[in-house]
Design an enzyme around this catalytic site. Structure first.
Site, PDB file in Angstrom:
ATOM      1  N   ASP A   1       4.397  -9.300  -2.269  1.00 49.40           N
ATOM      2  CA  ASP A   1       4.625  -9.858  -3.598  1.00 49.40           C
ATOM      3  C   ASP A   1       6.003  -9.483  -4.148  1.00 49.40           C
ATOM      4  O   ASP A   1       6.762 -10.345  -4.591  1.00 49.40           O
ATOM      5  CB  ASP A   1       3.529  -9.394  -4.565  1.00 49.40           C
ATOM      6  CG  ASP A   1       2.166  -9.980  -4.218  1.00 49.40           C
ATOM      7  OD1 ASP A   1       2.121 -11.078  -3.640  1.00 49.40           O
ATOM      8  OD2 ASP A   1       1.154  -9.329  -4.506  1.00 49.40           O
TER       9      ASP A   1
ATOM     10  N   CYS B   1       0.280   3.567 -14.951  1.00 50.80           N
ATOM     11  CA  CYS B   1       1.493   3.455 -14.137  1.00 50.80           C
ATOM     12  C   CYS B   1       2.405   2.375 -14.703  1.00 50.80           C
ATOM     13  O   CYS B   1       3.623   2.566 -14.796  1.00 50.80           O
ATOM     14  CB  CYS B   1       1.120   3.144 -12.689  1.00 50.80           C
ATOM     15  SG  CYS B   1       2.547   3.112 -11.569  1.00 50.80           S
TER      16      CYS B   1
ATOM     17  N   MET C   1      10.078   3.028  -6.177  1.00 49.86           N
ATOM     18  CA  MET C   1       9.793   4.247  -6.930  1.00 49.86           C
ATOM     19  C   MET C   1       8.963   5.186  -6.064  1.00 49.86           C
ATOM     20  O   MET C   1       7.835   4.843  -5.673  1.00 49.86           O
ATOM     21  CB  MET C   1       9.016   3.920  -8.212  1.00 49.86           C
ATOM     22  CG  MET C   1       9.758   3.050  -9.188  1.00 49.86           C
ATOM     23  SD  MET C   1       8.823   2.845 -10.744  1.00 49.86           S
ATOM     24  CE  MET C   1       7.370   1.970 -10.160  1.00 49.86           C
TER      25      MET C   1
ATOM     26  N   CYS D   1      -3.387   4.088  -5.510  1.00 49.72           N
ATOM     27  CA  CYS D   1      -2.361   4.442  -4.527  1.00 49.72           C
ATOM     28  C   CYS D   1      -2.446   5.894  -4.081  1.00 49.72           C
ATOM     29  O   CYS D   1      -2.218   6.205  -2.914  1.00 49.72           O
ATOM     30  CB  CYS D   1      -0.970   4.133  -5.073  1.00 49.72           C
ATOM     31  SG  CYS D   1      -0.488   5.080  -6.543  1.00 49.72           S
TER      32      CYS D   1
ATOM     33  N   GLY E   1       6.498  -7.834  -8.978  1.00 49.35           N
ATOM     34  CA  GLY E   1       5.702  -8.839  -8.295  1.00 49.35           C
ATOM     35  C   GLY E   1       4.352  -9.086  -8.933  1.00 49.35           C
ATOM     36  O   GLY E   1       3.431  -9.583  -8.267  1.00 49.35           O
TER      37      GLY E   1
ATOM     38  N   MET F   1      10.422  -2.792  -5.794  1.00 51.38           N
ATOM     39  CA  MET F   1       9.976  -3.237  -4.474  1.00 51.38           C
ATOM     40  C   MET F   1       9.073  -2.175  -3.853  1.00 51.38           C
ATOM     41  O   MET F   1       9.533  -1.078  -3.521  1.00 51.38           O
ATOM     42  CB  MET F   1      11.183  -3.543  -3.582  1.00 51.38           C
ATOM     43  CG  MET F   1      12.098  -4.616  -4.146  1.00 51.38           C
ATOM     44  SD  MET F   1      13.511  -5.002  -3.071  1.00 51.38           S
ATOM     45  CE  MET F   1      12.681  -5.807  -1.688  1.00 51.38           C
ATOM     46  N   SER F   2       7.801  -2.518  -3.701  1.00 55.17           N
ATOM     47  CA  SER F   2       6.816  -1.556  -3.190  1.00 55.17           C
ATOM     48  C   SER F   2       6.721  -1.566  -1.675  1.00 55.17           C
ATOM     49  O   SER F   2       6.062  -0.700  -1.092  1.00 55.17           O
ATOM     50  CB  SER F   2       5.436  -1.892  -3.761  1.00 55.17           C
ATOM     51  OG  SER F   2       4.996  -3.152  -3.257  1.00 55.17           O
ATOM     52  N   GLY F   3       7.331  -2.558  -1.037  1.00 53.92           N
ATOM     53  CA  GLY F   3       7.152  -2.745   0.396  1.00 53.92           C
ATOM     54  C   GLY F   3       6.135  -3.818   0.706  1.00 53.92           C
ATOM     55  O   GLY F   3       5.960  -4.198   1.863  1.00 53.92           O
ATOM     56  N   GLY F   4       5.467  -4.341  -0.311  1.00 53.48           N
ATOM     57  CA  GLY F   4       4.488  -5.397  -0.132  1.00 53.48           C
ATOM     58  C   GLY F   4       5.111  -6.772  -0.215  1.00 53.48           C
ATOM     59  O   GLY F   4       6.276  -6.941  -0.574  1.00 53.48           O
TER      60      GLY F   4
END
Length: 361
Positions: free
Chosen positions: A15, A105, A35, A201, A129, A10-13
């Site tokens: 998707d 990545c 991460m 990023c 996502g 979960m990146s916070g986005g």
């Protein structure tokens, strides 16, 4: 309940948030993870709020996990990311290549380091996502394009192995971006309208040379622009600042437009030429990863692309052993760059891919 445990990146986005919602809806036991990939101090000053490791992104992911009622953790992978992605990014640019850190990545962090952690935690699947699909056919796992062609991310996933594909789920592969945002809005996720990240990023302002100078403490010296016969045309601001196919920002006066067509990092020269010099029919790739089949021994017809946003082009692939490939396009391709990936397709199936190491005629 399925009885299966999934670890969701979960990146916070929006998707990855919707991916988490869909997995819980399907009855999986879910664990959300962000991460932490780098220290914000490693990012050029003034842009830290835009990075995917910002506190806002962590809190967005935590908020969605709380709303879904799933456990949430932050894993510190900064040392791995620095070694495998950031240092590789700098090293390749310094060697004259044009790297794609998103591919690295995925290869080294999401589907290696995170995958290992998932196995240690007895998770059955890693979930992301990404817009792509996985299908098992006759005992082999296939990587396929997303239904939404405008969001398809199969290009950056070409390095996935059979084992990784067997233990990965891409729940967004059948959806459009509009459908994903609608789900997030219905669920009242606070990031439903959050813009997609467009930049690397750890280089959120797009100034990769400023990042390299800050990261390494080096300055990259000026040198000579030359033509294909080696004649001096002017001074450049450091060879790392230029990419194959670049026209703007050269600062050269000429009777016809000039484009970067080669770089000699040892001599610190940048070769420029008319646009016709950018076109090649052949590219050579190494570190090949074959997904749809074992490494072929005979030539095969494919479509292929040498950049993420490029439309696929018809080509013939000539294997040179398991790990090297010569690819001959039917029509010359513009600005193939060493360090980029070439990915082969059979309709919507990813045949395989590799790293471009040279261009031919």
């Amino acid at each position: 309940m399925t009885g299966k445990m999934v670890l969701i990146a979960m990146s916070g986005g929006v998707d990855s948030s919707v991916a988490a919602y869909l997995m819980k809806k399907q009855g999986f036991d879910c664990m959300g993870v962000t991460m932490k990939l780098f220290h914000n101090e490693d990012v050029v000053s003034g842009c830290r709020e835009k990075t995917c490791c910002s506190l806002d992104d962590v809190e967005d992911a935590r908020s969605v996990a709380r709303r879904l009622g799933i456990p949430y953790y932050v894993f510190n992978f900064t040392a791995d990311f620095r070694q495998q992605v950031m240092e590789g990014f700098v090293r390749q640019y310094e060697m004259g290549a044009t790297p794609n850190p998103c591919i690295d990545c995925n290869r080294y962090l999401k589907f290696d380091r995170l995958y290992q952690r998932a196995r240690e935690l007895d998770c059955d699947f890693v979930v992301t996502g990404h817009y792509a699909r996985i299908e098992e056919r006759d005992g082999r796992f296939l990587l396929k394009k997303a239904v939404d062609a405008t969001k398809d991310q199969s290009y950056v996933l070409y390095s996935m192995t059979q084992e990784q594909l067997a233990h990965t789920k891409f729940p967004l592969g059948e959806l459009s971006k509009e459908q994903v945002r609608h789900i997030a809005q219905v669920q009242n996720f606070l990031n439903a309208d959050k813009p997609d990240s467009q930049d690397i990023c750890f280089v959120p302002d797009g100034d990769y040379v400023a990042f390299m100078e800050s990261y390494t403490g080096k300055s990259y010296p000026a040198g000579d622009f030359v033509d294909r016969e080696g004649r001096f045309l002017g001074k450049h601001r450091g060879a790392v600042r230029y990419t194959i196919g670049q026209r703007r920002g050269l600062g050269l006066s000429s009777t016809e437009p000039l484009y970067v067509c080669a770089k000699d990092m040892e001599a610190n020269t940048v070769t420029v030429a008319p646009e016709t010099a950018l076109y090649h029919r052949e590219v050579y790739a190494e570190q090949m990863n074959w997904i749809a089949m074992p490494a072929p021994k005979e030539a095969l017809r494919v479509t292929a692309k040498i950049r993420y946003r490029q439309k696929e082009q018809a080509a013939t692939a000539y294997p040179e052993g398991e790990n090297r490939l010569r690819l001959v396009f039917d029509e010359p391709q513009r600005a193939a760059a060493v360090g980029q990936a070439v990915v082969l397709y059979d309709k919507d199936i990813v045949v395989g891919g590799g790293n471009i190491v040279e261009t031919g005629k």
